[in-house]
Design a protein around this motif. Structure first.
Motif, PDB file in Angstrom:
ATOM      1  N   LEU A   4       0.829  -1.204   0.000  1.00 50.46           N
ATOM      2  CA  LEU A   4       0.000   0.000   0.000  1.00 50.46           C
ATOM      3  C   LEU A   4       0.866   1.257   0.000  1.00 50.46           C
ATOM      4  CD1 LEU A   4      -2.899   0.932  -0.007  1.00 50.46           C
ATOM      5  CD2 LEU A   4      -2.817   1.036   2.463  1.00 50.46           C
ATOM      6  N   ILE A   5       1.903   1.221   0.834  1.00 51.39           N
ATOM      7  CA  ILE A   5       2.819   2.369   0.890  1.00 51.39           C
ATOM      8  C   ILE A   5       3.434   2.616  -0.481  1.00 51.39           C
ATOM      9  CG2 ILE A   5       5.045   3.127   1.811  1.00 51.39           C
ATOM     10  CD1 ILE A   5       3.269   3.356   3.984  1.00 51.39           C
ATOM     11  N   LEU A   6       3.887   1.526  -1.110  1.00 52.60           N
ATOM     12  CA  LEU A   6       4.513   1.663  -2.428  1.00 52.60           C
ATOM     13  C   LEU A   6       3.514   2.186  -3.449  1.00 52.60           C
ATOM     14  CD1 LEU A   6       6.871  -1.388  -3.018  1.00 52.60           C
ATOM     15  CD2 LEU A   6       7.442   1.030  -3.026  1.00 52.60           C
ATOM     16  N   THR A   7       2.300   1.623  -3.426  1.00 54.80           N
ATOM     17  CA  THR A   7       1.290   2.064  -4.383  1.00 54.80           C
ATOM     18  C   THR A   7       1.059   3.557  -4.255  1.00 54.80           C
ATOM     19  OG1 THR A   7       0.212  -0.044  -4.046  1.00 54.80           O
ATOM     20  CG2 THR A   7      -1.035   1.621  -5.222  1.00 54.80           C
ATOM     21  N   LEU A   8       1.039   4.031  -3.018  1.00 53.36           N
ATOM     22  CA  LEU A   8       0.762   5.442  -2.797  1.00 53.36           C
ATOM     23  C   LEU A   8       1.939   6.311  -3.234  1.00 53.36           C
ATOM     24  CD1 LEU A   8      -1.047   7.660  -1.668  1.00 53.36           C
ATOM     25  CD2 LEU A   8      -0.164   7.150   0.596  1.00 53.36           C
ATOM     26  N   ALA A  39       4.752   0.379 -12.867  1.00 50.37           N
ATOM     27  CA  ALA A  39       5.218  -0.228 -11.619  1.00 50.37           C
ATOM     28  C   ALA A  39       4.156  -0.070 -10.536  1.00 50.37           C
ATOM     29  CB  ALA A  39       6.527   0.417 -11.193  1.00 50.37           C
ATOM     30  N   THR A  40       3.538   1.112 -10.494  1.00 49.17           N
ATOM     31  CA  THR A  40       2.491   1.330  -9.499  1.00 49.17           C
ATOM     32  C   THR A  40       1.353   0.343  -9.709  1.00 49.17           C
ATOM     33  OG1 THR A  40       3.038   3.655  -9.706  1.00 49.17           O
ATOM     34  CG2 THR A  40       1.100   3.119  -8.422  1.00 49.17           C
ATOM     35  N   PHE A  41       0.999   0.134 -10.983  1.00 45.86           N
ATOM     36  CA  PHE A  41      -0.084  -0.796 -11.271  1.00 45.86           C
ATOM     37  C   PHE A  41       0.269  -2.200 -10.799  1.00 45.86           C
ATOM     38  CE2 PHE A  41      -2.174  -3.678 -14.456  1.00 45.86           C
ATOM     39  CZ  PHE A  41      -3.427  -3.617 -13.872  1.00 45.86           C
ATOM     40  N   LEU A  83     -10.227  -0.433  -2.543  1.00 44.44           N
ATOM     41  CA  LEU A  83      -9.322  -1.279  -3.316  1.00 44.44           C
ATOM     42  C   LEU A  83      -9.679  -1.209  -4.803  1.00 44.44           C
ATOM     43  CD1 LEU A  83      -7.112  -3.405  -3.579  1.00 44.44           C
ATOM     44  CD2 LEU A  83      -8.825  -5.153  -3.176  1.00 44.44           C
ATOM     45  N   LEU A  84     -10.967  -1.357  -5.093  1.00 45.26           N
ATOM     46  CA  LEU A  84     -11.393  -1.309  -6.491  1.00 45.26           C
ATOM     47  C   LEU A  84     -11.019   0.016  -7.138  1.00 45.26           C
ATOM     48  CD1 LEU A  84     -14.890  -3.017  -6.377  1.00 45.26           C
ATOM     49  CD2 LEU A  84     -12.931  -3.722  -7.730  1.00 45.26           C
ATOM     50  N   LEU A  85     -11.234   1.095  -6.396  1.00 44.22           N
ATOM     51  CA  LEU A  85     -10.964   2.402  -6.984  1.00 44.22           C
ATOM     52  C   LEU A  85      -9.473   2.666  -7.125  1.00 44.22           C
ATOM     53  CD1 LEU A  85     -13.852   4.248  -5.226  1.00 44.22           C
ATOM     54  CD2 LEU A  85     -13.575   3.984  -7.671  1.00 44.22           C
ATOM     55  N   VAL A  86      -8.688   2.159  -6.183  1.00 41.66           N
ATOM     56  CA  VAL A  86      -7.230   2.286  -6.321  1.00 41.66           C
ATOM     57  C   VAL A  86      -6.775   1.538  -7.560  1.00 41.66           C
ATOM     58  CG1 VAL A  86      -5.026   1.596  -5.326  1.00 41.66           C
ATOM     59  CG2 VAL A  86      -6.735   2.672  -3.890  1.00 41.66           C
ATOM     60  N   LEU A  87      -7.311   0.336  -7.745  1.00 41.16           N
ATOM     61  CA  LEU A  87      -6.918  -0.436  -8.924  1.00 41.16           C
ATOM     62  C   LEU A  87      -7.338   0.282 -10.204  1.00 41.16           C
ATOM     63  CD1 LEU A  87      -7.717  -4.062  -7.738  1.00 41.16           C
ATOM     64  CD2 LEU A  87      -5.488  -3.043  -8.122  1.00 41.16           C
ATOM     65  N   LEU A  88      -8.532   0.870 -10.179  1.00 42.63           N
ATOM     66  CA  LEU A  88      -8.971   1.634 -11.352  1.00 42.63           C
ATOM     67  C   LEU A  88      -7.972   2.751 -11.661  1.00 42.63           C
ATOM     68  CD1 LEU A  88     -11.294   2.296 -13.405  1.00 42.63           C
ATOM     69  CD2 LEU A  88     -12.092   3.935 -11.720  1.00 42.63           C
ATOM     70  N   THR A  89      -7.548   3.445 -10.599  1.00 44.66           N
ATOM     71  CA  THR A  89      -6.612   4.557 -10.787  1.00 44.66           C
ATOM     72  C   THR A  89      -5.288   4.082 -11.369  1.00 44.66           C
ATOM     73  OG1 THR A  89      -7.592   5.506  -8.811  1.00 44.66           O
ATOM     74  CG2 THR A  89      -5.586   6.519  -9.619  1.00 44.66           C
ATOM     75  N   THR A  90      -4.745   3.041 -10.765  1.00 44.85           N
ATOM     76  CA  THR A  90      -3.431   2.594 -11.230  1.00 44.85           C
ATOM     77  C   THR A  90      -3.536   1.969 -12.618  1.00 44.85           C
ATOM     78  OG1 THR A  90      -3.732   0.473 -10.118  1.00 44.85           O
ATOM     79  CG2 THR A  90      -2.565   2.176  -8.921  1.00 44.85           C
ATOM     80  N   PHE A  91      -4.718   1.497 -12.991  1.00 45.44           N
ATOM     81  CA  PHE A  91      -4.903   0.910 -14.315  1.00 45.44           C
ATOM     82  C   PHE A  91      -5.061   1.997 -15.382  1.00 45.44           C
ATOM     83  CE2 PHE A  91      -8.003  -0.636 -17.521  1.00 45.44           C
ATOM     84  CZ  PHE A  91      -7.203  -1.602 -18.117  1.00 45.44           C
TER      85      PHE A  91
END
Lengths: 563, 475
Positions: A4-8, A39-41, A83-91
């Motif tokens: 999570l930290i890395l994703t952010l 990488a974030t994705f 989680l879904l929205l984070v994945l949408l963003t990174t996608f």
């Protein structure tokens, strides 16, 4: 945790890296940005592995103190919805970067920094579990989007950028006042708290009269972002003037911040006020659905058409949210993803056309299928997904939101659904009109005779999105199951509050005078902490394990830490 | 212990006063203004260090005339840093405008000395002396470009109105003395709380006069009329100092007086201040929208910022006072940064100060444009920059004390201010360069000022508790 930290922070790191790159290295900057976004994705996919969909709590919870004396902390964590929205963003972000390769021709360095900063802010909003942290991320988003519209936008970009900024800013500052108010209310003897988990426990005990005002302060901020009729006027301007990648981000993710906020803050913090205002907001949502559709129907500019279709589609999401049933909420969540994908794709397609012809007038096109067959097929997917054709994703979301609104005991009438269904028909009309006008018919315009079909780069943008359009359409459970537990919990809490309210005959949503002047007394000097608290603990038992979920929700911070 | 306080607690005052006096001699004996410049910044740096050192020496010295320690030391540091940043920025600015006279630096030192005396005041007469020392230095500094009409106009205007307001101040002090038979803060507080007032009405009138005089110094509505003209005419770096440290000095005087008077006059005074704060915020920001000159724009917006700061005093709680000092500190860095940046771009007196001239600055000089954008966003109050937390703490204090309406007005004012602050960003980033624009010259030592201001704007934005921890100790 680390995931999570890395994703952010990976996007922020990317922006920082680009800051120190030489601005003449155009290719280098582009691929660095793409690399960090990809990488974030990839990292965000790891979030899925450690995530337990059956657990209604926030997972990957991290808490570090930020401002000790005001109990403001760096608290982040995700539940199924975030989680879904984070994945949408990174996608979506890597795809917008791909489309930027074509669309952005000058000042790349600043642009890619802004884009990654934007991704950082958006992920931050979805993961923040601290009201002040949330607010900070919420505002961080404004700056890069303002620059993206203002520098790389169309002819009226300055007007659009300022309008975008001011609209969002006024809403969010009123929200800040509300955040401070509940922070003082919830802080107790400590003085102040910004801890979302504490506030979620305490906020429902605020007297209804004040809850209503707080609800409105939050709702205004989110309604502007969504945008809900009548706060939508900034959206067409921003969309039309923004460069293609900007529109994709705006439609794909930025609008979801508003609907996310409505669930996360309005519904969860102010259940009673939400019940009270549900008819009002649902009405606005339905007006938005029909109004957006009607305006889209008469647009001659393809991009404007898609922009107004957003107003209409977002109406479904808001209707689903304020049905406050599990189905409606689930429909809203999946519809957020759907709209992000299909409208994002529509904007990409409009951008692809614009790159070739430098016009967005519907009348300029026709018979494109003869020269761009691949494009015709992929645009078809986006159009039909957007129109809600069964088998593609849009259908699932619209169906669930309308089902929820139909069943909702709080809305209590089928009228909303009847009007919303009209929106579905209109959506088919304006989307097919657009598709027809662009793709079919005779290819009369000589300028269109030699348009090249999709390049490899463009296929890379559109095909991945199409995969998900089909996947969600055919097997939505993959996604729905992630957020189901959370949405069930939200709707059960609302239901409990609703039963309690109707038992006490204090408020029934229809016959209470809206916002009595007496409730304005909270503006006058008084001791916030000494106000009487509503008795919230005596919730009636209501079937499927509400009590157990209540207990779950009271897990202390220590237990969160162990996750 | 008493000797320690008199020695170490008051050290910053000794330091700055001695340095200011000696600097006059340096001016007299040295023909080179460069020497004065180096002398001045070293003195301010030493004063800042002395002020940090004096922090723990809490107490009163000189028969209770001056207070020392936490509160005064905090403002000493702030003023010394403000002076330091100004002097560093002034050197290349004056050199470029070919008007570098030695007196500039001694006058700046005297102004800072006056401000420090204000922060140390524990007696209304000391307060008066401090305000006069500061103001007289500022009168001269405002009219420093003696061959420019605007500058001279600024000096005269400021002097005439300022002298008038000194009358108000003196008269207020006299009335308070009449009511309480003392000039000493502690004694006045004692007299008001025990209710042993011979003429309670005199106290109200006197306190109101003091509020008026200080509102004038802080450029609060409706005592702001001097500000736009003076800010425009004065040398840009001086304007920077006046509108930041000068304003902070007015609030440094306000806070102890609030302690003294609020217990007795809470309801009346609080409401008066709340109205002044609300009107200042709205008026300053609304009028700033129409300004084309960046110095006037910042001048009007500084009226609004004074209004924001006043919210903390209206709240009349330790949190509110801590928020006032917090805001005064972060405001110093962002506003001074903006003025210094304007001075870097000003290549002749009064030129290149229109918003027009900032068009396309990003293309000509991305770094300067980026820094200006940071200051503008911070002044607007966009997180995570320092300006946001300044406003945030003020609003928290206001809502805690029940002034929700004032917080809402503050918010509305912030949105209005976004319009013109962003207008500058629009000009710099979204417009192509206009033909009037020239490339800026190297910034010289002003670069240090800009670097420090930017750094602080970010630092107190990302880690506001660094500063908050200090300001909360003061009350």
């Amino acid at each position: 945790m680390a995931a999570l930290i890395l994703t952010l922070f990976l996007p922020l790191l990317g922006a920082g890296t680009i800051l120190f790159m030489n601005k003449t290295l155009r290719k280098g900057i582009q691929y660095t940005a793409l690399g960090f976004a990809l990488a974030t994705f990839v990292v965000s996919l790891f979030l899925l592995f450690g995530f337990d969909p059956a657990n209604a709590d926030f997972q990957y919870y991290i808490h570090t103190t930020w401002i000790a004396s005001l109990d403001v902390g760096f608290r982040i964590g995700i539940d199924g919805m975030s989680l879904l929205l984070v994945l949408l963003t990174t996608f979506i972000t890597p795809i917008t970067i791909l489309s930027s390769f074509q669309a952005i021709k000058d000042r790349d360095k600043l642009y890619y920094m802004m884009l990654l900063l934007l991704e950082f802010g958006m992920i931050g909003v979805f993961v923040a579990l601290d009201t002040i942290l949330f607010y900070v991320f919420w505002e961080i988003i404004l700056i890069p989007m303002y620059f993206i519209i203002g520098i790389w936008g169309g002819p009226r970009r300055i007007y659009a950028a300022i309008k975008f900024f001011l609209y969002t800013f006024i809403g969010s500052l009123l929200m800040l006042v509300a955040i401070i108010w509940i922070g003082i209310w919830g802080g107790g003897d400590a003085g102040f708290t910004a801890n979302y988990l504490t506030l979620r426990e305490i906020a429902p005990t605020i007297p209804l009269a004040i809850q209503q005002w707080l609800f409105l302060a939050f709702a205004l901020s989110f309604a502007i972002k969504v945008p809900l009729f009548p706060f939508h006027t900034w959206l067409p301007d921003a969309h039309v003037e923004a460069p293609t990648p900007g529109s994709v981000i705006l439609a794909g993710i930025l609008l979801k911040l508003g609907t996310y906020g409505l669930i996360r803050y309005n519904l969860e913090l102010f259940p009673q006020a939400s019940i009270f205002f549900a008819p009002l907001l649902s009405t606005l949502a339905v007006i938005g659905i029909i109004y957006g559709a009607l305006v889209a129907l008469v647009q001659s500019d393809v991009k404007k058409l898609v922009a107004y279709s957003s107003v209409s589609h977002l109406g479904f999401i808001v209707l689903g949210i304020f049905s406050m049933t599990t189905e409606g909420l689930q429909g809203a969540v999946i519809q957020m993803i759907n709209h992000g994908l299909s409208t994002g794709m529509l904007f990409l397609c409009v951008g692809i056309l614009y790159e070739r012809r430098h016009t967005r007038e519907l009348a300029e096109y026709g018979g494109i299928v003869t020269v761009m067959p691949k494009f015709a097929v992929l645009l078809g997917f986006a159009v039909f997904a957007s129109a809600g054709l069964p088998g593609l994703n849009g259908f699932v979301g619209e169906f669930l939101t309308m089902l929820g609104a139909y069943q909702s005991p709080i809305l209590g009438t089928w009228t909303y659904v009847a009007f919303a269904a009209l929106g579905v028909i209109l959506a088919a009309a304006y989307l097919l009109r657009m598709y027809n006008g662009v793709i079919f018919g005779p290819n009369l315009n000589p300028k269109n005779h030699a348009l090249p079909d999709l390049t490899k780069l463009e296929l890379w943008q559109l095909v991945p999105v199409t995969v998900f359009l089909v996947w969600i359409g055919i097997y939505p459970s993959t996604f729905l199951q992630l957020s189901e537990t959370n949405m069930r919990l939200v709707s059960s809490k609302i239901e409990a509050a609703h039963q309690q309210m109707s038992q006490e005959h204090r408020v029934s949503p229809t016959n209470q005078l809206l916002l009595s002047p007496a409730s304005l007394s909270f503006l006058l000097p008084q001791e916030i902490k000494n106000m009487p608290k509503q008795n919230q603990r005596a919730l009636p038992e209501n079937g499927n394990g509400a009590a157990q979920q209540q207990a779950q929700q009271q897990m202390s911070d220590e237990e969160w830490m162990q996750e | 212990m008493n000797r320690d306080i008199a020695l170490w607690g008051a050290l910053p005052i000794y330091c700055i006063s001695a340095w200011a006096v000696i600097s006059l001699l340096v001016d007299a004996f040295s023909k080179n203004s460069r020497v004065s410049f180096h002398f001045a910044w070293i003195g301010l740096l030493l004063t800042a260090i002395a002020a940090v050192g004096s922090f723990p020496y809490e107490g009163a010295a000189f028969s209770g005339m001056i207070a020392t320690g936490h509160y005064a030391a905090f403002f000493d540091v702030l003023f010394a840093i403000g002076g330091l940043l100004t002097v560093l920025a002034a050197h290349p600015y004056l050199e470029r405008l070919q008007f570098e006279l030695d007196e500039f630096y001694s006058l700046t030192l005297f102004a800072i000395a006056g401000m420090m005396l204000i922060a140390h005041a524990n007696n209304l007469l000391v307060l008066f002396i401090g305000i006069e020392v500061m103001s007289i230095s500022f009168y001269i500094l405002a009219g420093y470009f003696r061959n420019k009409t605007l500058s001279v106009e600024a000096g005269i205007k400021y002097f005439l109105l300022g002298a008038f307001m000194s009358g108000f101040l003196m008269y207020g002090i006299a009335l308070v003395y009449g009511a309480t038979a003392s000039l000493h803060y502690g004694a006045i507080l004692h007299a008001t709380t025990t209710g042993s007032l011979s003429f309670p009405t005199l106290l109200i009138i006197g306190a109101t006069f003091l509020v008026i005089a200080l509102s004038f110094k802080a450029a609060l509505f409706p005592f702001h009329f001097w500000a736009p003209d003076v800010y425009q005419g004065a040398p840009t770096v001086v304007t920077g100092l006046m509108s930041t440290a000068g304003k902070a000095a007015a609030f440094a005087a306000f806070l102890p007086l609030a302690f003294v008077f609020l217990p007795q006059l809470q309801i009346k005074l609080q409401l008066l201040l709340a109205i002044i704060a609300a009107l200042s915020m709205l008026y300053g920001n609304i009028v700033a929208i129409t300004q084309q000159n960046i110095k006037r724009m910042l001048a009007y917006s500084s009226i609004a910022h004074a209004g924001y700061i006043l919210i903390g005093i209206v709240a009349a709680s330790p949190d509110g006072f801590a928020a006032v000092t917090f805001y005064a500190a972060v405001y110093l860095f962002m506003q001074l940064g903006a003025f210094v940046l304007a001075s870097v771009l000003e290549q002749q007196y009064g030129r290149h100060l229109e918003i027009q001239d900032y068009k396309g600055l990003y293309q000509r000089h991305p770094l300067l444009a980026g820094l200006m954008a940071v200051f503008m966003f911070s002044l607007t109050g966009v997180p995570p920059l320092a300006g946001f937390f300044g406003k945030y703490y003020l609003f928290v204090a206001a809502i805690e004390s029940g002034f929700v309406w004032l917080a809402i007005l503050g918010v509305v004012a912030s949105v209005i201010s976004a319009y013109f602050y962003l207008g500058l960003v629009v000009a710099m980033f979204f417009h192509p360069a206009s033909e009037r624009s020239e490339s800026p010259l190297p910034a010289g030592t002003a670069g240090i000022t800009l670097a420090i201001s930017t750094l602080m704007t970010f630092l107190f934005g990302f880690f506001p508790s660094l500063l908050l921890r200090v300001t909360q100790q003061l009350f």
